[in-house]
Design an enzyme around this catalytic site. Structure first.
Site, PDB file in Angstrom:
ATOM      1  N   ARG A  64      32.620  33.146  42.108  1.00  0.00           N
ATOM      2  CA  ARG A  64      32.102  34.106  41.118  1.00  0.00           C
ATOM      3  C   ARG A  64      30.569  34.162  41.177  1.00  0.00           C
ATOM      4  O   ARG A  64      29.895  34.195  40.151  1.00  0.00           O
ATOM      5  CB  ARG A  64      32.557  33.737  39.697  1.00  0.00           C
ATOM      6  CG  ARG A  64      34.041  33.692  39.498  1.00  0.00           C
ATOM      7  CD  ARG A  64      34.700  35.060  39.721  1.00  0.00           C
ATOM      8  NE  ARG A  64      36.138  34.893  39.615  1.00  0.00           N
ATOM      9  CZ  ARG A  64      36.930  34.574  40.638  1.00  0.00           C
ATOM     10  NH1 ARG A  64      36.415  34.432  41.863  1.00  0.00           N
ATOM     11  NH2 ARG A  64      38.210  34.419  40.465  1.00  0.00           N
ATOM     12  N   SER A  94      38.506  36.435  32.170  1.00  0.00           N
ATOM     13  CA  SER A  94      38.118  35.021  32.002  1.00  0.00           C
ATOM     14  C   SER A  94      36.695  34.936  31.471  1.00  0.00           C
ATOM     15  O   SER A  94      35.783  35.516  32.066  1.00  0.00           O
ATOM     16  CB  SER A  94      38.164  34.296  33.343  1.00  0.00           C
ATOM     17  OG  SER A  94      39.442  34.409  33.886  1.00  0.00           O
ATOM     18  N   GLU A 104      31.244  33.361  32.545  1.00  0.00           N
ATOM     19  CA  GLU A 104      31.362  34.210  33.735  1.00  0.00           C
ATOM     20  C   GLU A 104      30.629  35.549  33.527  1.00  0.00           C
ATOM     21  O   GLU A 104      29.924  36.000  34.419  1.00  0.00           O
ATOM     22  CB  GLU A 104      32.845  34.432  34.034  1.00  0.00           C
ATOM     23  CG  GLU A 104      33.116  34.943  35.422  1.00  0.00           C
ATOM     24  CD  GLU A 104      34.603  35.135  35.691  1.00  0.00           C
ATOM     25  OE1 GLU A 104      35.329  34.133  35.800  1.00  0.00           O
ATOM     26  OE2 GLU A 104      35.025  36.303  35.770  1.00  0.00           O
TER      27      GLU A 104
HETATM   28  C1  FAD Z   1      41.141  42.196  31.714  1.00  0.00           C
HETATM   29  C2  FAD Z   1      40.110  41.753  32.709  1.00  0.00           C
HETATM   30  C3  FAD Z   1      40.513  41.018  33.810  1.00  0.00           C
HETATM   31  C4  FAD Z   1      39.569  40.596  34.766  1.00  0.00           C
HETATM   32  N1  FAD Z   1      40.011  39.889  35.836  1.00  0.00           N
HETATM   33  C5  FAD Z   1      39.129  39.477  36.778  1.00  0.00           C
HETATM   34  C6  FAD Z   1      39.591  38.756  37.928  1.00  0.00           C
HETATM   35  O1  FAD Z   1      40.777  38.502  38.112  1.00  0.00           O
HETATM   36  N2  FAD Z   1      38.666  38.340  38.834  1.00  0.00           N
HETATM   37  C7  FAD Z   1      37.327  38.623  38.680  1.00  0.00           C
HETATM   38  O2  FAD Z   1      36.554  38.222  39.553  1.00  0.00           O
HETATM   39  N3  FAD Z   1      36.886  39.322  37.616  1.00  0.00           N
HETATM   40  C8  FAD Z   1      37.738  39.751  36.671  1.00  0.00           C
HETATM   41  N4  FAD Z   1      37.290  40.448  35.571  1.00  0.00           N
HETATM   42  C9  FAD Z   1      35.840  40.712  35.414  1.00  0.00           C
HETATM   43  C10 FAD Z   1      35.385  42.119  35.900  1.00  0.00           C
HETATM   44  O3  FAD Z   1      36.458  42.986  36.011  1.00  0.00           O
HETATM   45  C11 FAD Z   1      34.669  42.042  37.249  1.00  0.00           C
HETATM   46  O4  FAD Z   1      33.589  41.155  37.192  1.00  0.00           O
HETATM   47  C12 FAD Z   1      34.155  43.417  37.709  1.00  0.00           C
HETATM   48  O5  FAD Z   1      33.704  43.331  39.031  1.00  0.00           O
HETATM   49  C13 FAD Z   1      33.036  43.966  36.823  1.00  0.00           C
HETATM   50  O6  FAD Z   1      32.808  45.300  37.204  1.00  0.00           O
HETATM   51  P1  FAD Z   1      32.028  46.310  36.287  1.00  0.00           P
HETATM   52  O7  FAD Z   1      31.810  47.567  37.059  1.00  0.00           O
HETATM   53  O8  FAD Z   1      32.727  46.476  34.993  1.00  0.00           O
HETATM   54  O9  FAD Z   1      30.630  45.549  36.097  1.00  0.00           O
HETATM   55  P2  FAD Z   1      29.675  45.537  34.811  1.00  0.00           P
HETATM   56  O10 FAD Z   1      30.322  44.759  33.727  1.00  0.00           O
HETATM   57  O11 FAD Z   1      29.222  46.911  34.497  1.00  0.00           O
HETATM   58  O12 FAD Z   1      28.434  44.717  35.383  1.00  0.00           O
HETATM   59  C14 FAD Z   1      28.558  43.348  35.693  1.00  0.00           C
HETATM   60  C15 FAD Z   1      27.239  42.878  36.348  1.00  0.00           C
HETATM   61  O13 FAD Z   1      27.074  43.514  37.612  1.00  0.00           O
HETATM   62  C16 FAD Z   1      25.881  44.310  37.630  1.00  0.00           C
HETATM   63  N5  FAD Z   1      26.230  45.557  38.346  1.00  0.00           N
HETATM   64  C17 FAD Z   1      27.251  46.394  38.061  1.00  0.00           C
HETATM   65  N6  FAD Z   1      27.279  47.402  38.959  1.00  0.00           N
HETATM   66  C18 FAD Z   1      26.247  47.187  39.819  1.00  0.00           C
HETATM   67  C19 FAD Z   1      25.737  47.895  40.940  1.00  0.00           C
HETATM   68  N7  FAD Z   1      26.303  49.023  41.401  1.00  0.00           N
HETATM   69  N8  FAD Z   1      24.625  47.403  41.564  1.00  0.00           N
HETATM   70  C20 FAD Z   1      24.026  46.261  41.138  1.00  0.00           C
HETATM   71  N9  FAD Z   1      24.469  45.551  40.073  1.00  0.00           N
HETATM   72  C21 FAD Z   1      25.566  46.016  39.423  1.00  0.00           C
HETATM   73  C22 FAD Z   1      25.514  44.557  36.183  1.00  0.00           C
HETATM   74  O14 FAD Z   1      24.115  44.768  36.026  1.00  0.00           O
HETATM   75  C23 FAD Z   1      25.990  43.265  35.536  1.00  0.00           C
HETATM   76  O15 FAD Z   1      25.014  42.270  35.738  1.00  0.00           O
HETATM   77  C24 FAD Z   1      38.197  40.905  34.596  1.00  0.00           C
HETATM   78  C25 FAD Z   1      37.797  41.661  33.474  1.00  0.00           C
HETATM   79  C26 FAD Z   1      38.740  42.087  32.546  1.00  0.00           C
HETATM   80  C27 FAD Z   1      38.297  42.925  31.379  1.00  0.00           C
END
Ligand code: FAD
Length: 343
Positions: A169, A243, A339
């Site tokens: 992660r 998580s 996380e």
């Molecule tokens: C129900 C649920 C289940 C999940 N299960 C998992 C799992 O199994 N495994 C796992 O690893 N994660 C899991 N996650 C966490 C999440 O889905 C991931 O971390 C996902 O990649 C976040 O994507 P996002 O676009 O929503 O990022 P955001 O929440 O919008 O951003 C997260 C971080 O990334 C940065 N960021 C976002 N987009 C960019 C970009 N294009 N360029 C540079 N920086 C950027 C943001 O500034 C922030 O710091 C889960 C979340 C939920 C709600």
């Protein structure tokens, strides 16, 4: 010619984060290509302001309004096959595409390899940031390269795995490059020939239940979706970020010490001799399952997931998280690391 950027003001972010936390972005710009980022940087009012890059908001905890920042909401689209190598299909996706949509689309095209990562919320662009992982596969296992725009110089760069330093992660985007660039496109290498990754308890159970010993990628995808839907709350109904804490890694000696006191502790030996502990088990052991502080709570079916019980604020989520960290530290001497990114 690139269209001029549109600056939206006082935008509610409640629907832009999967926790459903209240916060307002004073200025928000939707990024549809690299040129949009450069326009923001050259803008007389926006250029020098700090930037916050937002994907799908499924890994952030918003504790305040973003008053000083310019929020860059990444909406770069497009999915295509860019190369057909003997060892892999190379697929490129815009950073603003939904991760699960990419998983489904690649499967439909006949390019398997992402099925274990099905149903992870969020955008493709955020996937490398924390090296998303599930059911025995991590983004790094399928990663080829990415394009990003530097938020100081406005230059577009292509980065390979050598500079990204993927970990559990973790990647360089959580350290030196945190907040310094916008990922606009990601390329993945989907292996040829394909082989299923099945060495994970929940998937082994599915094989035993169904009697299917050699599942195809579609079958693995369906199993992963079924297991996840049964275990994790749907953010559309119950706000959460999956998580909330990373599984802590301790030395073999520390683990022996904990086993001496708590023989039931769930632990996984790692190849380097260290041991990964199940954070959910530690939280459970401290009696947190189903408990709440204010309107933030610990999910009844899975102690690693903190939930919004309705109208919670980011401050309530952080208070609950700290209380959990303190009791786990008090009992086990282990510091749980969150996380999601707390903003
Ligand atoms: C129900 C649920 C289940 C999940 N299960 C998992 C799992 O199994 N495994 C796992 O690893 N994660 C899991 N996650 C966490 C999440 O889905 C991931 O971390 C996902 O990649 C976040 O994507 P996002 O676009 O929503 O990022 P955001 O929440 O919008 O951003 C997260 C971080 O990334 C940065 N960021 C976002 N987009 C960019 C970009 N294009 N360029 C540079 N920086 C950027 C943001 O500034 C922030 O710091 C889960 C979340 C939920 C709600």
């Amino acid at each position: 010619m690139t269209a001029a950027i549109d600056v939206e003001e006082n935008v509610s972010l409640r629907d832009c984060n999967s926790f459903g936390l209240p916060a307002v972005a004073r200025r928000l710009v939707r990024v549809r290509n690299d040129g949009d980022v450069r326009q923001v940087l050259a803008h007389p009012q926006l250029g020098r302001a700090p930037k916050f890059v937002l994907g799908g908001g499924s890994n952030i905890v918003l504790t305040r309004d973003l008053a000083a920042h310019v929020v860059l909401k990444v909406e770069v689209r497009g999915m295509r096959l860019v190369d057909e190598r003997a060892d892999a299909w190379i697929v490129e996706s815009g950073a603003g595409e939904g991760w699960h949509d990419l998983v489904r689309w690649t499967l439909e095209q006949g390019w398997p390899g992402l099925e274990n990562l099905a149903l992870i919320p969020g955008t493709v662009g955020a996937a490398p940031v924390q090296n998303i992982g599930a059911y025995g596969v991590e983004l790094k296992d399928r990663f080829e390269s990415l394009d990003a725009v530097d938020l100081v110089t406005g230059r577009s760069v292509t980065l390979g795995r050598d500079v990204l330093r993927f970990g559990y992660r973790d990647s360089v985007f959580k350290h030196e490059l945190a907040g310094k660039s916008v990922i606009t496109r990601v390329r993945l290498a989907l292996p040829r020939p394909w082989y299923p990754v099945l060495g994970y308890l929940d998937l082994e159970r599915k094989m035993a239940e169904t009697g299917i010993r050699a599942p195809d990628a579609r079958q693995v995808f369906d199993w992963v979706c079924a297991v996840r839907s049964a275990k994790l709350p749907d953010p559309a109904r119950i706000g959460n970020v999956g998580s909330f804490f990373k599984n802590p890694v301790v030395s073999a000696e520390q683990c022996r010490d904990i086993i001496g006191r708590d023989p039931e502790v769930v632990h996984y030996p790692l190849p380097d001799g260290s041991v990964k502990l199940a954070a959910g088990w530690l939280i459970d052991a401290c009696g947190w399952k189903g408990k709440s502080i204010g309107r933030a709570g610990v999910y009844e079916k899975h102690s690693l997931v903190l939930v919004n019980r309705g109208g919670a604020t980011g401050a309530e989520v952080v208070t609950l998280a700290r209380a959990i960290q303190e009791s786990v530290y008090g009992r086990f001497g282990i510091r749980l690391e969150p996380e999601p990114v707390v903003v």
